[in-house]
Design an enzyme around this catalytic site. Structure first.
Site, mmCIF file in Angstrom:
data_model
loop_
_atom_site.group_PDB
_atom_site.id
_atom_site.type_symbol
_atom_site.label_atom_id
_atom_site.label_comp_id
_atom_site.label_asym_id
_atom_site.label_seq_id
_atom_site.Cartn_x
_atom_site.Cartn_y
_atom_site.Cartn_z
ATOM 1 N N LYS A 52 9.504 105.044 74.727
ATOM 2 C CA LYS A 52 8.471 105.981 74.259
ATOM 3 C C LYS A 52 7.232 105.884 75.149
ATOM 4 O O LYS A 52 6.622 106.899 75.485
ATOM 5 C CB LYS A 52 8.129 105.693 72.787
ATOM 6 C CG LYS A 52 9.222 106.190 71.853
ATOM 7 C CD LYS A 52 9.139 105.656 70.439
ATOM 8 C CE LYS A 52 10.398 106.042 69.675
ATOM 9 N NZ LYS A 52 10.506 105.444 68.351
ATOM 10 N N GLN A 96 7.428 101.763 64.222
ATOM 11 C CA GLN A 96 8.849 101.642 64.569
ATOM 12 C C GLN A 96 9.626 100.966 63.439
ATOM 13 O O GLN A 96 9.257 99.897 62.971
ATOM 14 C CB GLN A 96 8.983 100.833 65.874
ATOM 15 C CG GLN A 96 10.406 100.708 66.400
ATOM 16 C CD GLN A 96 10.995 102.042 66.843
ATOM 17 O OE1 GLN A 96 10.333 102.844 67.495
ATOM 18 N NE2 GLN A 96 12.241 102.303 66.479
ATOM 19 N N ASP A 119 6.681 111.320 63.629
ATOM 20 C CA ASP A 119 8.099 111.029 63.355
ATOM 21 C C ASP A 119 8.666 112.006 62.320
ATOM 22 O O ASP A 119 9.875 112.111 62.149
ATOM 23 C CB ASP A 119 8.254 109.601 62.812
ATOM 24 C CG ASP A 119 8.764 108.626 63.870
ATOM 25 O OD1 ASP A 119 9.346 109.094 64.877
ATOM 26 O OD2 ASP A 119 8.596 107.409 63.680
#
Ligand code: NAP
Length: 292
Positions: A52, A96, A119
């Protein structure tokens, strides 16, 4: 058979994003800023977060990585989420997953300001997605839609079978394929309790596999001419590889590919698109595209 090249498509999209960022910078705006929170040292999570950060560089974004050790408390993590929610220089951020067992993932997800939830896991984004309102759509299903679109794959009125019903892949994928504004298909979702799963798959014009079981989809489950999207990425031991493992998809590619009209490989299919869509969501956040 057409190979759907997610790696090349993602590279192209990242170039397009970088061009847009250049235009933003030229107009005197700052670059989009994505922050990532990483807890512990899980190998998979480290890799995802590193990728990322690299994708942010490719897109000319600012990125921040915030690390916590495995023993971080839920309160400490919630305080960091609150800080990121309030930080006007952060457009979007992710925590995460998975998180250690002593931390409630749902509590953390719901603490994220939905306007920064790139997300697309917050219930507000999930709900808006389900009723077709503008929102952050979770990256993997969004990437699959983008691949279908860029490869001119007709989905309207087609029979689509989604294998798997997880909150991050199967369910949103099925909802998006169903919606008028996206897939506009006739959708069936199969899971571990489904009866006649093989027959359902054989009937599919578009088969999307998100099971996490290597080579689960075999040639006898695929209708000739079907489009097959393989989301699965299971690490299987392989001593010939430098890292001691390779990624294996949910589809028995060797035997299924010759039957298909189009198929995604693993690696190089859905995976690169996922990170790329996170970048696109961050760009949308920076532009306040969905929320003021
Ligand atoms: P998950 O949460 O474990 O969900 C797996 C789903 O598959 C569940 O709905 C499960 O059914 C179903 N399933 C498992 N075994 C089955 C069987 N024998 N028959 C029918 N259905 C079965 O996994 P996920 O997070 O959705 O991820 C799925 C795969 O995609 C994994 O390999 C993951 O690594 C990969 N993935 C890849 C990307 C990417 O960017 N490429 C992103 C996300 C995930 P139940 O609900 O009944 O248990």
């Amino acid at each position: 058979m057409q190979l759907i090249d997610g790696k090349a498509t993602a590279a192209k999209i990242k170039e397009e994003i970088a061009e847009e960022v250049n235009r933003m910078l030229a107009a005197g705006k700052r670059a989009p800023h994505l922050a990532a929170v990483l807890v512990g040292h899980d190998g998979g999570s480290e890799t995802y977060v590193r990728n990322k950060v690299l994708a942010c560089e490719a897109c000319r974004f600012t990125s921040s990585l915030i690390r916590f050790e495995e023993d971080v408390t839920e309160e400490e993590l919630l305080a960091k989420v609150d800080e990121l929610n309030r930080d006007p220089n952060v457009d979007g951020f992710i925590v995460q997953l998975p998180l250690p067992a002593h931390i409630s993932e749902q509590k953390i997800i719901e603490a994220i300001d939905y306007r920064k939830d790139v997300d697309g896991f917050h219930p507000i984004n999930v709900g808006r997605m389900a009723i077709g309102l503008p929102c952050f759509i979770s990256a993997t299903p969004k990437g699959i839609l983008e691949l279908l679109r860029r490869y001119d794959i007709d989905t309207i009125g087609k029979k689509c079978v989604v294998l798997g019903r997880s909150n991050i892949v199967g369910k949103p994928m099925a909802q998006l394929m169903l919606q008028k504004g996206y897939g506009n298909a006739t959708v069936t979702v199969c899971h571990s309790q489904s009866r006649n799963l093989q027959a359902e798959c054989r009937d599919a014009d578009i088969l999307i596999a998100a099971v996490g079981s290597p080579a689960f989809v075999t040639a006898d489950m695929v209708k000739p001419g079907a489009v097959v999207i393989d989301v699965g990425t299971t690490r299987v031991p392989d001593s010939t590889r430098p890292k001691g493992f390779r990624l294996q998809g949910d589809v028995d590619f060797e035997h299924v590919a010759p039957l298909c009209s189009a198929i995604t490989p693993v690696p190089g299919g859905v995976g690169p698109m996922t990170i790329c869509m996170l970048m696109l969501n961050t760009l949308s956040a920076a532009k306040h595209e969905f929320y003021a």
